[in-house]
Design a protein around this motif. Structure first.
Motif, PDB file in Angstrom:
ATOM      1  N   LEU A  67      51.763  71.641  51.250  1.00 52.53           N
ATOM      2  CA  LEU A  67      51.156  71.164  50.007  1.00 52.53           C
ATOM      3  C   LEU A  67      52.096  71.407  48.830  1.00 52.53           C
ATOM      4  N   ARG A  68      51.970  70.571  47.839  1.00 56.09           N
ATOM      5  CA  ARG A  68      52.715  70.764  46.594  1.00 56.09           C
ATOM      6  C   ARG A  68      51.720  71.258  45.547  1.00 56.09           C
ATOM      7  N   LEU A  69      51.454  72.558  45.605  1.00 53.02           N
ATOM      8  CA  LEU A  69      50.475  73.137  44.696  1.00 53.02           C
ATOM      9  C   LEU A  69      51.094  73.339  43.321  1.00 53.02           C
ATOM     10  N   GLU A  70      50.311  73.020  42.323  1.00 57.56           N
ATOM     11  CA  GLU A  70      50.770  73.106  40.951  1.00 57.56           C
ATOM     12  C   GLU A  70      49.993  74.175  40.195  1.00 57.56           C
ATOM     13  N   PRO A  71      50.690  75.006  39.419  1.00 56.78           N
ATOM     14  CA  PRO A  71      49.953  75.918  38.543  1.00 56.78           C
ATOM     15  C   PRO A  71      49.326  75.113  37.405  1.00 56.78           C
ATOM     16  N   ILE A  72      48.352  75.681  36.780  1.00 54.46           N
ATOM     17  CA  ILE A  72      47.682  75.012  35.669  1.00 54.46           C
ATOM     18  C   ILE A  72      48.333  75.488  34.368  1.00 54.46           C
TER      19      ILE A  72
END
Length: 193
Positions: A67-72
């Protein structure tokens, strides 16, 4: 050295190698089990025992790494926190509507982080890799929301209040970036819808 002594040494070396391999493998399994928290018991029940659960957790971990998880961002954290405050503020007037709003806000945050959509069968398994300790509560909150949407008389206000807290727990867990300080909603003294 006699042939018998050489064979004994080889057997001992092989036994030590097997023991080290088994110990490392067991250590890795324990780490995975611990990282999933209470979700591990759910997976064990769903997959027929320890072996099935270990395979499933390894599969989830492997897929999660892709997954390409992104911080907020800080601005988005403020947006989500303000949105949560609005959802929570509407609880007294309409608890069922607040639960629907909480579920929708969590779904939006799940997508923003880079997880599959909430209606995808993989979203809960993939969420469990980093958020397994809060998923039992999230599942319970969704169950309460579904019952409240079907027939509001089936759900007490106390159940709805607990469901909102459970949604908030996942919400805050998703909102926090690794190593970041907790968002404003998490710093409040507690929910009292």
């Amino acid at each position: 050295m006699s042939i018998g002594a050489i064979i004994t040494v080889i057997v001992l070396v092989l036994l030590v190698a097997v023991a080290v391999y088994a110990a490392r493998r067991e250590h890795a399994r324990r780490q995975i089990r611990a990282s999933f928290g209470p979700e591990y018991e759910q997976v064990r029940a769903d997959y027929g025992g320890v072996r099935g659960a270990d395979r499933e957790l390894a599969r989830r971990t492997h897929l999660h790494k892709k997954l390409r998880l992104e911080p907020i961002s800080a601005d988005d954290q403020d947006f989500y926190t303000t949105s949560w405050d609005h959802v929570q503020g509407g609880f007294l007037d309409n608890p069922a509507l607040a639960l629907t709003g909480a579920e929708q806000l969590v779904a939006r945050l799940v997508a923003a982080r880079g997880y599959p959509a909430v209606d995808d069968d993989e979203h809960l398994p993939l969420l469990s890799v980093r958020h397994g300790h809060v998923l039992p509560g999230y599942r319970q909150a969704r169950s309460v929301s579904e019952r409240a949407a079907t027939d509001p008389t089936l759900v007490s206000t106390e159940e709805e209040r607990k469901a909102l807290i459970q949604y908030r727990t996942l919400f805050e867990d998703l909102l926090a970036a690794p190593g970041a300080t907790a968002p404003r909603a998490a710093q409040s003294s507690g929910v009292k819808p």
